[in-house]
Design an enzyme around this catalytic site. Structure first.
Site, short mmCIF file in Angstrom:
data_model
loop_
_atom_site.label_atom_id
_atom_site.label_comp_id
_atom_site.label_asym_id
_atom_site.label_seq_id
_atom_site.Cartn_x
_atom_site.Cartn_y
_atom_site.Cartn_z
N LEU A 54 -30.64 -31.13 52.72
CA LEU A 54 -32.04 -30.95 51.98
C LEU A 54 -32.20 -29.58 51.99
O LEU A 54 -31.81 -28.73 52.73
CB LEU A 54 -32.73 -31.71 53.18
N GLY A 109 -30.71 -25.36 55.91
CA GLY A 109 -30.14 -24.51 56.70
C GLY A 109 -28.96 -23.83 55.86
O GLY A 109 -28.03 -23.01 56.52
N SER A 155 -27.14 -30.35 46.19
CA SER A 155 -26.24 -31.13 45.67
C SER A 155 -26.37 -32.50 46.15
O SER A 155 -25.55 -33.10 47.17
CB SER A 155 -24.66 -30.65 45.68
N1 LIG Z 1 -29.11 -24.31 63.12
C1 LIG Z 1 -29.66 -23.86 62.11
N2 LIG Z 1 -29.08 -23.66 60.89
C2 LIG Z 1 -29.64 -22.77 60.07
N3 LIG Z 1 -30.96 -22.65 59.90
C3 LIG Z 1 -31.62 -22.99 60.97
C4 LIG Z 1 -31.31 -23.46 62.19
N4 LIG Z 1 -32.14 -23.71 63.12
C5 LIG Z 1 -33.20 -23.26 62.44
N5 LIG Z 1 -32.96 -22.89 61.06
C6 LIG Z 1 -34.03 -22.26 60.28
O1 LIG Z 1 -34.13 -22.94 59.11
C7 LIG Z 1 -34.54 -22.43 57.92
C8 LIG Z 1 -33.42 -22.87 57.05
O2 LIG Z 1 -33.67 -22.25 55.58
P1 LIG Z 1 -32.32 -22.05 54.63
O3 LIG Z 1 -31.04 -21.50 55.15
O4 LIG Z 1 -33.04 -21.29 53.32
O5 LIG Z 1 -32.31 -23.36 53.98
P2 LIG Z 1 -31.51 -24.03 52.81
O6 LIG Z 1 -30.65 -22.75 52.13
O7 LIG Z 1 -30.59 -25.22 53.00
O8 LIG Z 1 -32.61 -24.49 51.76
C9 LIG Z 1 -34.21 -20.85 58.39
O9 LIG Z 1 -35.59 -20.48 58.57
C10 LIG Z 1 -33.64 -20.81 59.59
O10 LIG Z 1 -33.73 -19.88 60.42
#
Ligand SMILES: Nc1ncnc2c1ncn2[C@@H]1O[C@H](COP(=O)(O)OP(=O)(O)O)[C@@H](O)[C@H]1O
Ligand SMILES: [Mg+2]
Length: 189
Positions: A23, A27, A94
Site C-alpha cells: 500500500l 514503507g 503494484s
Molecule cells: N518498518 C518500517 N519500514 C518502512 N517504513 C517505516 C517503518 N516503520 C515506519 N516507517 C515509516 O513509514 C513511512 C513509509 O513511507 P514510504 O517509504 O514513502 O512508503 P511507500 O514508498 O510504501 O509509499 C516512512 O515515513 C517511514 O519512516
C-alpha cells in the site's frame, strides 16, 4: 575498507529483482533506500514507482490499464538491468496480482516478490504525502487502499511487516534472504 566513511560489507554477486509491493505509505521507498545503503549503492538500482512516473512513465495514470503498462515497463527494464549483474529493487504499489505475476514471468531469473505488509489504518496514520487525506475526502480517485483495490500476494518469497518492525529490522530480513541465496556477499579484497 572504508568508503564514504562507512565500512563496505557487501557486494552484489548476481543480478536480481526484488519486487516490493504494498500500500502507499507501507514503507517500500524507505526500505529500498535503507537496503541499498546496506548492500552497495554502486551495484543497486532502485526502481521507484513515484520517481519513474516522472520519467519512464510520465503521463501514465492510475487506471487499471495504465497501472498495467507502468508495471510492464518496470519489469522489462528491471530484467535488462538484472542481466548485467545489477541488484534491482523495485518499489511499486503494484496492486494487482496478475500484473505482479506477469512481471515474474518477464524477469528471466532471480525474481523475488516482497510483500511490504502494513495495515491501511497504519498507512493512513503515516500519510507521508497527504494523499490518503485527499483520497478520503474524494479529492483524488483510484487511490489504492481507499477506492482502488490492493490484492495481497498469495505466495511472496518475503513478507516484511512494517507495522510491528523497525525499518532496520525489515531491511535486515531482506538482506539475510539475499545473503542466504548467495546473491549478495562479503567483498573479497
Ligand atoms: N518498518 C518500517 N519500514 C518502512 N517504513 C517505516 C517503518 N516503520 C515506519 N516507517 C515509516 O513509514 C513511512 C513509509 O513511507 P514510504 O517509504 O514513502 O512508503 P511507500 O514508498 O510504501 O509509499 C516512512 O515515513 C517511514 O519512516
Ligand atoms: Mg514510495
Amino acid at each position: 575498507l572504508r568508503s564514504g566513511g562507512k565500512r563496505k560489507l557487501n557486494r552484489v554477486k548476481e543480478g536480481f529483482v526484488l519486487w516490493m509491493t504494498g500500500l502507499p505509505c507501507s514503507g517500500k521507498t524507505t526500505i529500498a533506500r535503507r537496503l541499498c545503503e546496506m548492500v552497495d549503492p554502486e551495484s543497486i538500482e532502485i526502481m521507484d514507482g513515484d520517481e519513474l512516473r516522472k520519467g519512464l512513465s510520465a503521463g501514465t495514470g492510475f487506471s487499471r490499464e495504465d497501472r498495467e503498462m507502468h508495471n510492464k515497463r518496470v519489469a522489462y527494464l528491471s530484467n535488462l538491468l538484472a542481466k548485467h549483474r545489477v541488484g534491482v529493487i523495485v518499489a511499486l504499489v503494484s496492486p494487482y496480482r496478475t500484473n505482479r505475476d506477469s512481471a515474474r514471468s518477464l524477469v528471466s531469473k532471480n525474481f523475488f516478490e516482497v510483500w511490504v505488509n502494513c495495515s491501511v489504518d497504519e498507512c493512513i496514520k503515516r500519510d507521508v504525502k497527504g494523499m490518503y487525506k485527499k483520497a478520503l475526502k474524494g479529492e483524488i480517485k483510484n487511490f489504492t487502499g481507499i477506492d482502488d483495490p490492493y490484492e495481497p500476494p498469495a505466495n511472496p518469497e518475503i513478507t516484511v511487516n512494517t507495522s510491528s518492525n523497525t525499518i532496520d529490522q525489515c531491511a535486515n530480513q531482506i538482506l539475510e534472504f539475499l545473503e542466504n541465496r548467495q546473491l549478495v556477499g562479503n567483498q573479497k579484497i
